[in-house]
Design a protein around this motif. Structure first.
Motif, short mmCIF file in Angstrom:
data_model
loop_
_atom_site.label_atom_id
_atom_site.label_comp_id
_atom_site.label_asym_id
_atom_site.label_seq_id
_atom_site.Cartn_x
_atom_site.Cartn_y
_atom_site.Cartn_z
N ALA A 21 -17.30 24.55 -14.93
CA ALA A 21 -17.08 25.99 -15.06
C ALA A 21 -16.85 26.36 -16.52
O ALA A 21 -17.37 27.38 -17.00
N ARG A 22 -16.09 25.55 -17.23
CA ARG A 22 -15.87 25.78 -18.66
C ARG A 22 -17.18 25.66 -19.43
O ARG A 22 -17.45 26.44 -20.34
N ALA A 23 -17.99 24.67 -19.07
CA ALA A 23 -19.26 24.45 -19.78
C ALA A 23 -20.24 25.59 -19.55
O ALA A 23 -21.04 25.91 -20.44
N LYS A 38 -22.51 13.97 -21.47
CA LYS A 38 -22.13 13.38 -20.18
C LYS A 38 -23.01 12.17 -19.86
O LYS A 38 -22.50 11.12 -19.46
N ALA A 39 -24.30 12.34 -20.05
CA ALA A 39 -25.22 11.25 -19.73
C ALA A 39 -24.97 10.02 -20.59
O ALA A 39 -25.06 8.88 -20.11
N HIS A 40 -24.63 10.22 -21.85
CA HIS A 40 -24.39 9.09 -22.75
C HIS A 40 -23.01 8.48 -22.57
O HIS A 40 -22.81 7.31 -22.92
N LEU A 41 -22.05 9.24 -22.05
CA LEU A 41 -20.70 8.69 -21.85
C LEU A 41 -20.53 7.97 -20.52
O LEU A 41 -19.71 7.06 -20.41
N PHE A 42 -21.29 8.35 -19.51
CA PHE A 42 -21.12 7.73 -18.19
C PHE A 42 -21.19 6.21 -18.20
O PHE A 42 -20.42 5.57 -17.49
N ASP A 57 -12.60 16.05 -21.64
CA ASP A 57 -11.80 17.24 -21.86
C ASP A 57 -11.73 17.56 -23.36
O ASP A 57 -11.87 18.71 -23.77
N GLY A 58 -11.55 16.53 -24.18
CA GLY A 58 -11.50 16.73 -25.62
C GLY A 58 -12.82 17.21 -26.20
O GLY A 58 -12.85 18.11 -27.04
N VAL A 59 -13.91 16.62 -25.74
CA VAL A 59 -15.23 17.03 -26.23
C VAL A 59 -15.52 18.47 -25.81
O VAL A 59 -16.02 19.27 -26.62
N LEU A 60 -15.20 18.81 -24.58
CA LEU A 60 -15.44 20.17 -24.12
C LEU A 60 -14.59 21.16 -24.91
O LEU A 60 -15.06 22.23 -25.28
#
Length: 94
Positions: A21-23, A38-42, A57-60
């Motif tokens: 929702a934030r994104a 997201k794809a690279h962190l998973f 949360d920090g990246v967002l």
């Protein structure tokens, strides 16, 4: 968090929906970068992905702040989103 939430992952679902929702409020180029992040962190996540929650949360938060200040996504992340994510996950020394 109680045992039931931990077992079912319902707490993760609620947090994930809040992240998304934030994104959605971000500009289009930032949303594209968010999806790539997201794809690279998973791959760095544990079985449940709980270890990625503070990182995401920090990246967002970073994306929200820089979008609000009018910076371009390239100014914030550069051209190597995969490398940015690896540094966040601790695989490459910053």
């Amino acid at each position: 968090m109680n045992l039931w939430e931990t077992m079912t992952g319902s707490d993760l679902t609620r947090e994930w929906m809040a992240f998304e929702a934030r994104a959605e409020a971000l500009p289009a180029d930032y949303r594209v970068a968010w999806d790539q992040i997201k794809a690279h962190l998973f791959p760095y996540g544990d079985f449940t992905g709980r270890n990625l929650r503070p990182i995401l949360d920090g990246v967002l938060g970073l994306l929200e702040e820089t979008a609000a200040s009018g910076q371009g996504i390239r100014e914030v992340l550069g051209d190597d989103i995969e490398g940015f994510c690896a540094e966040l996950a601790g695989e490459i020394p910053a």
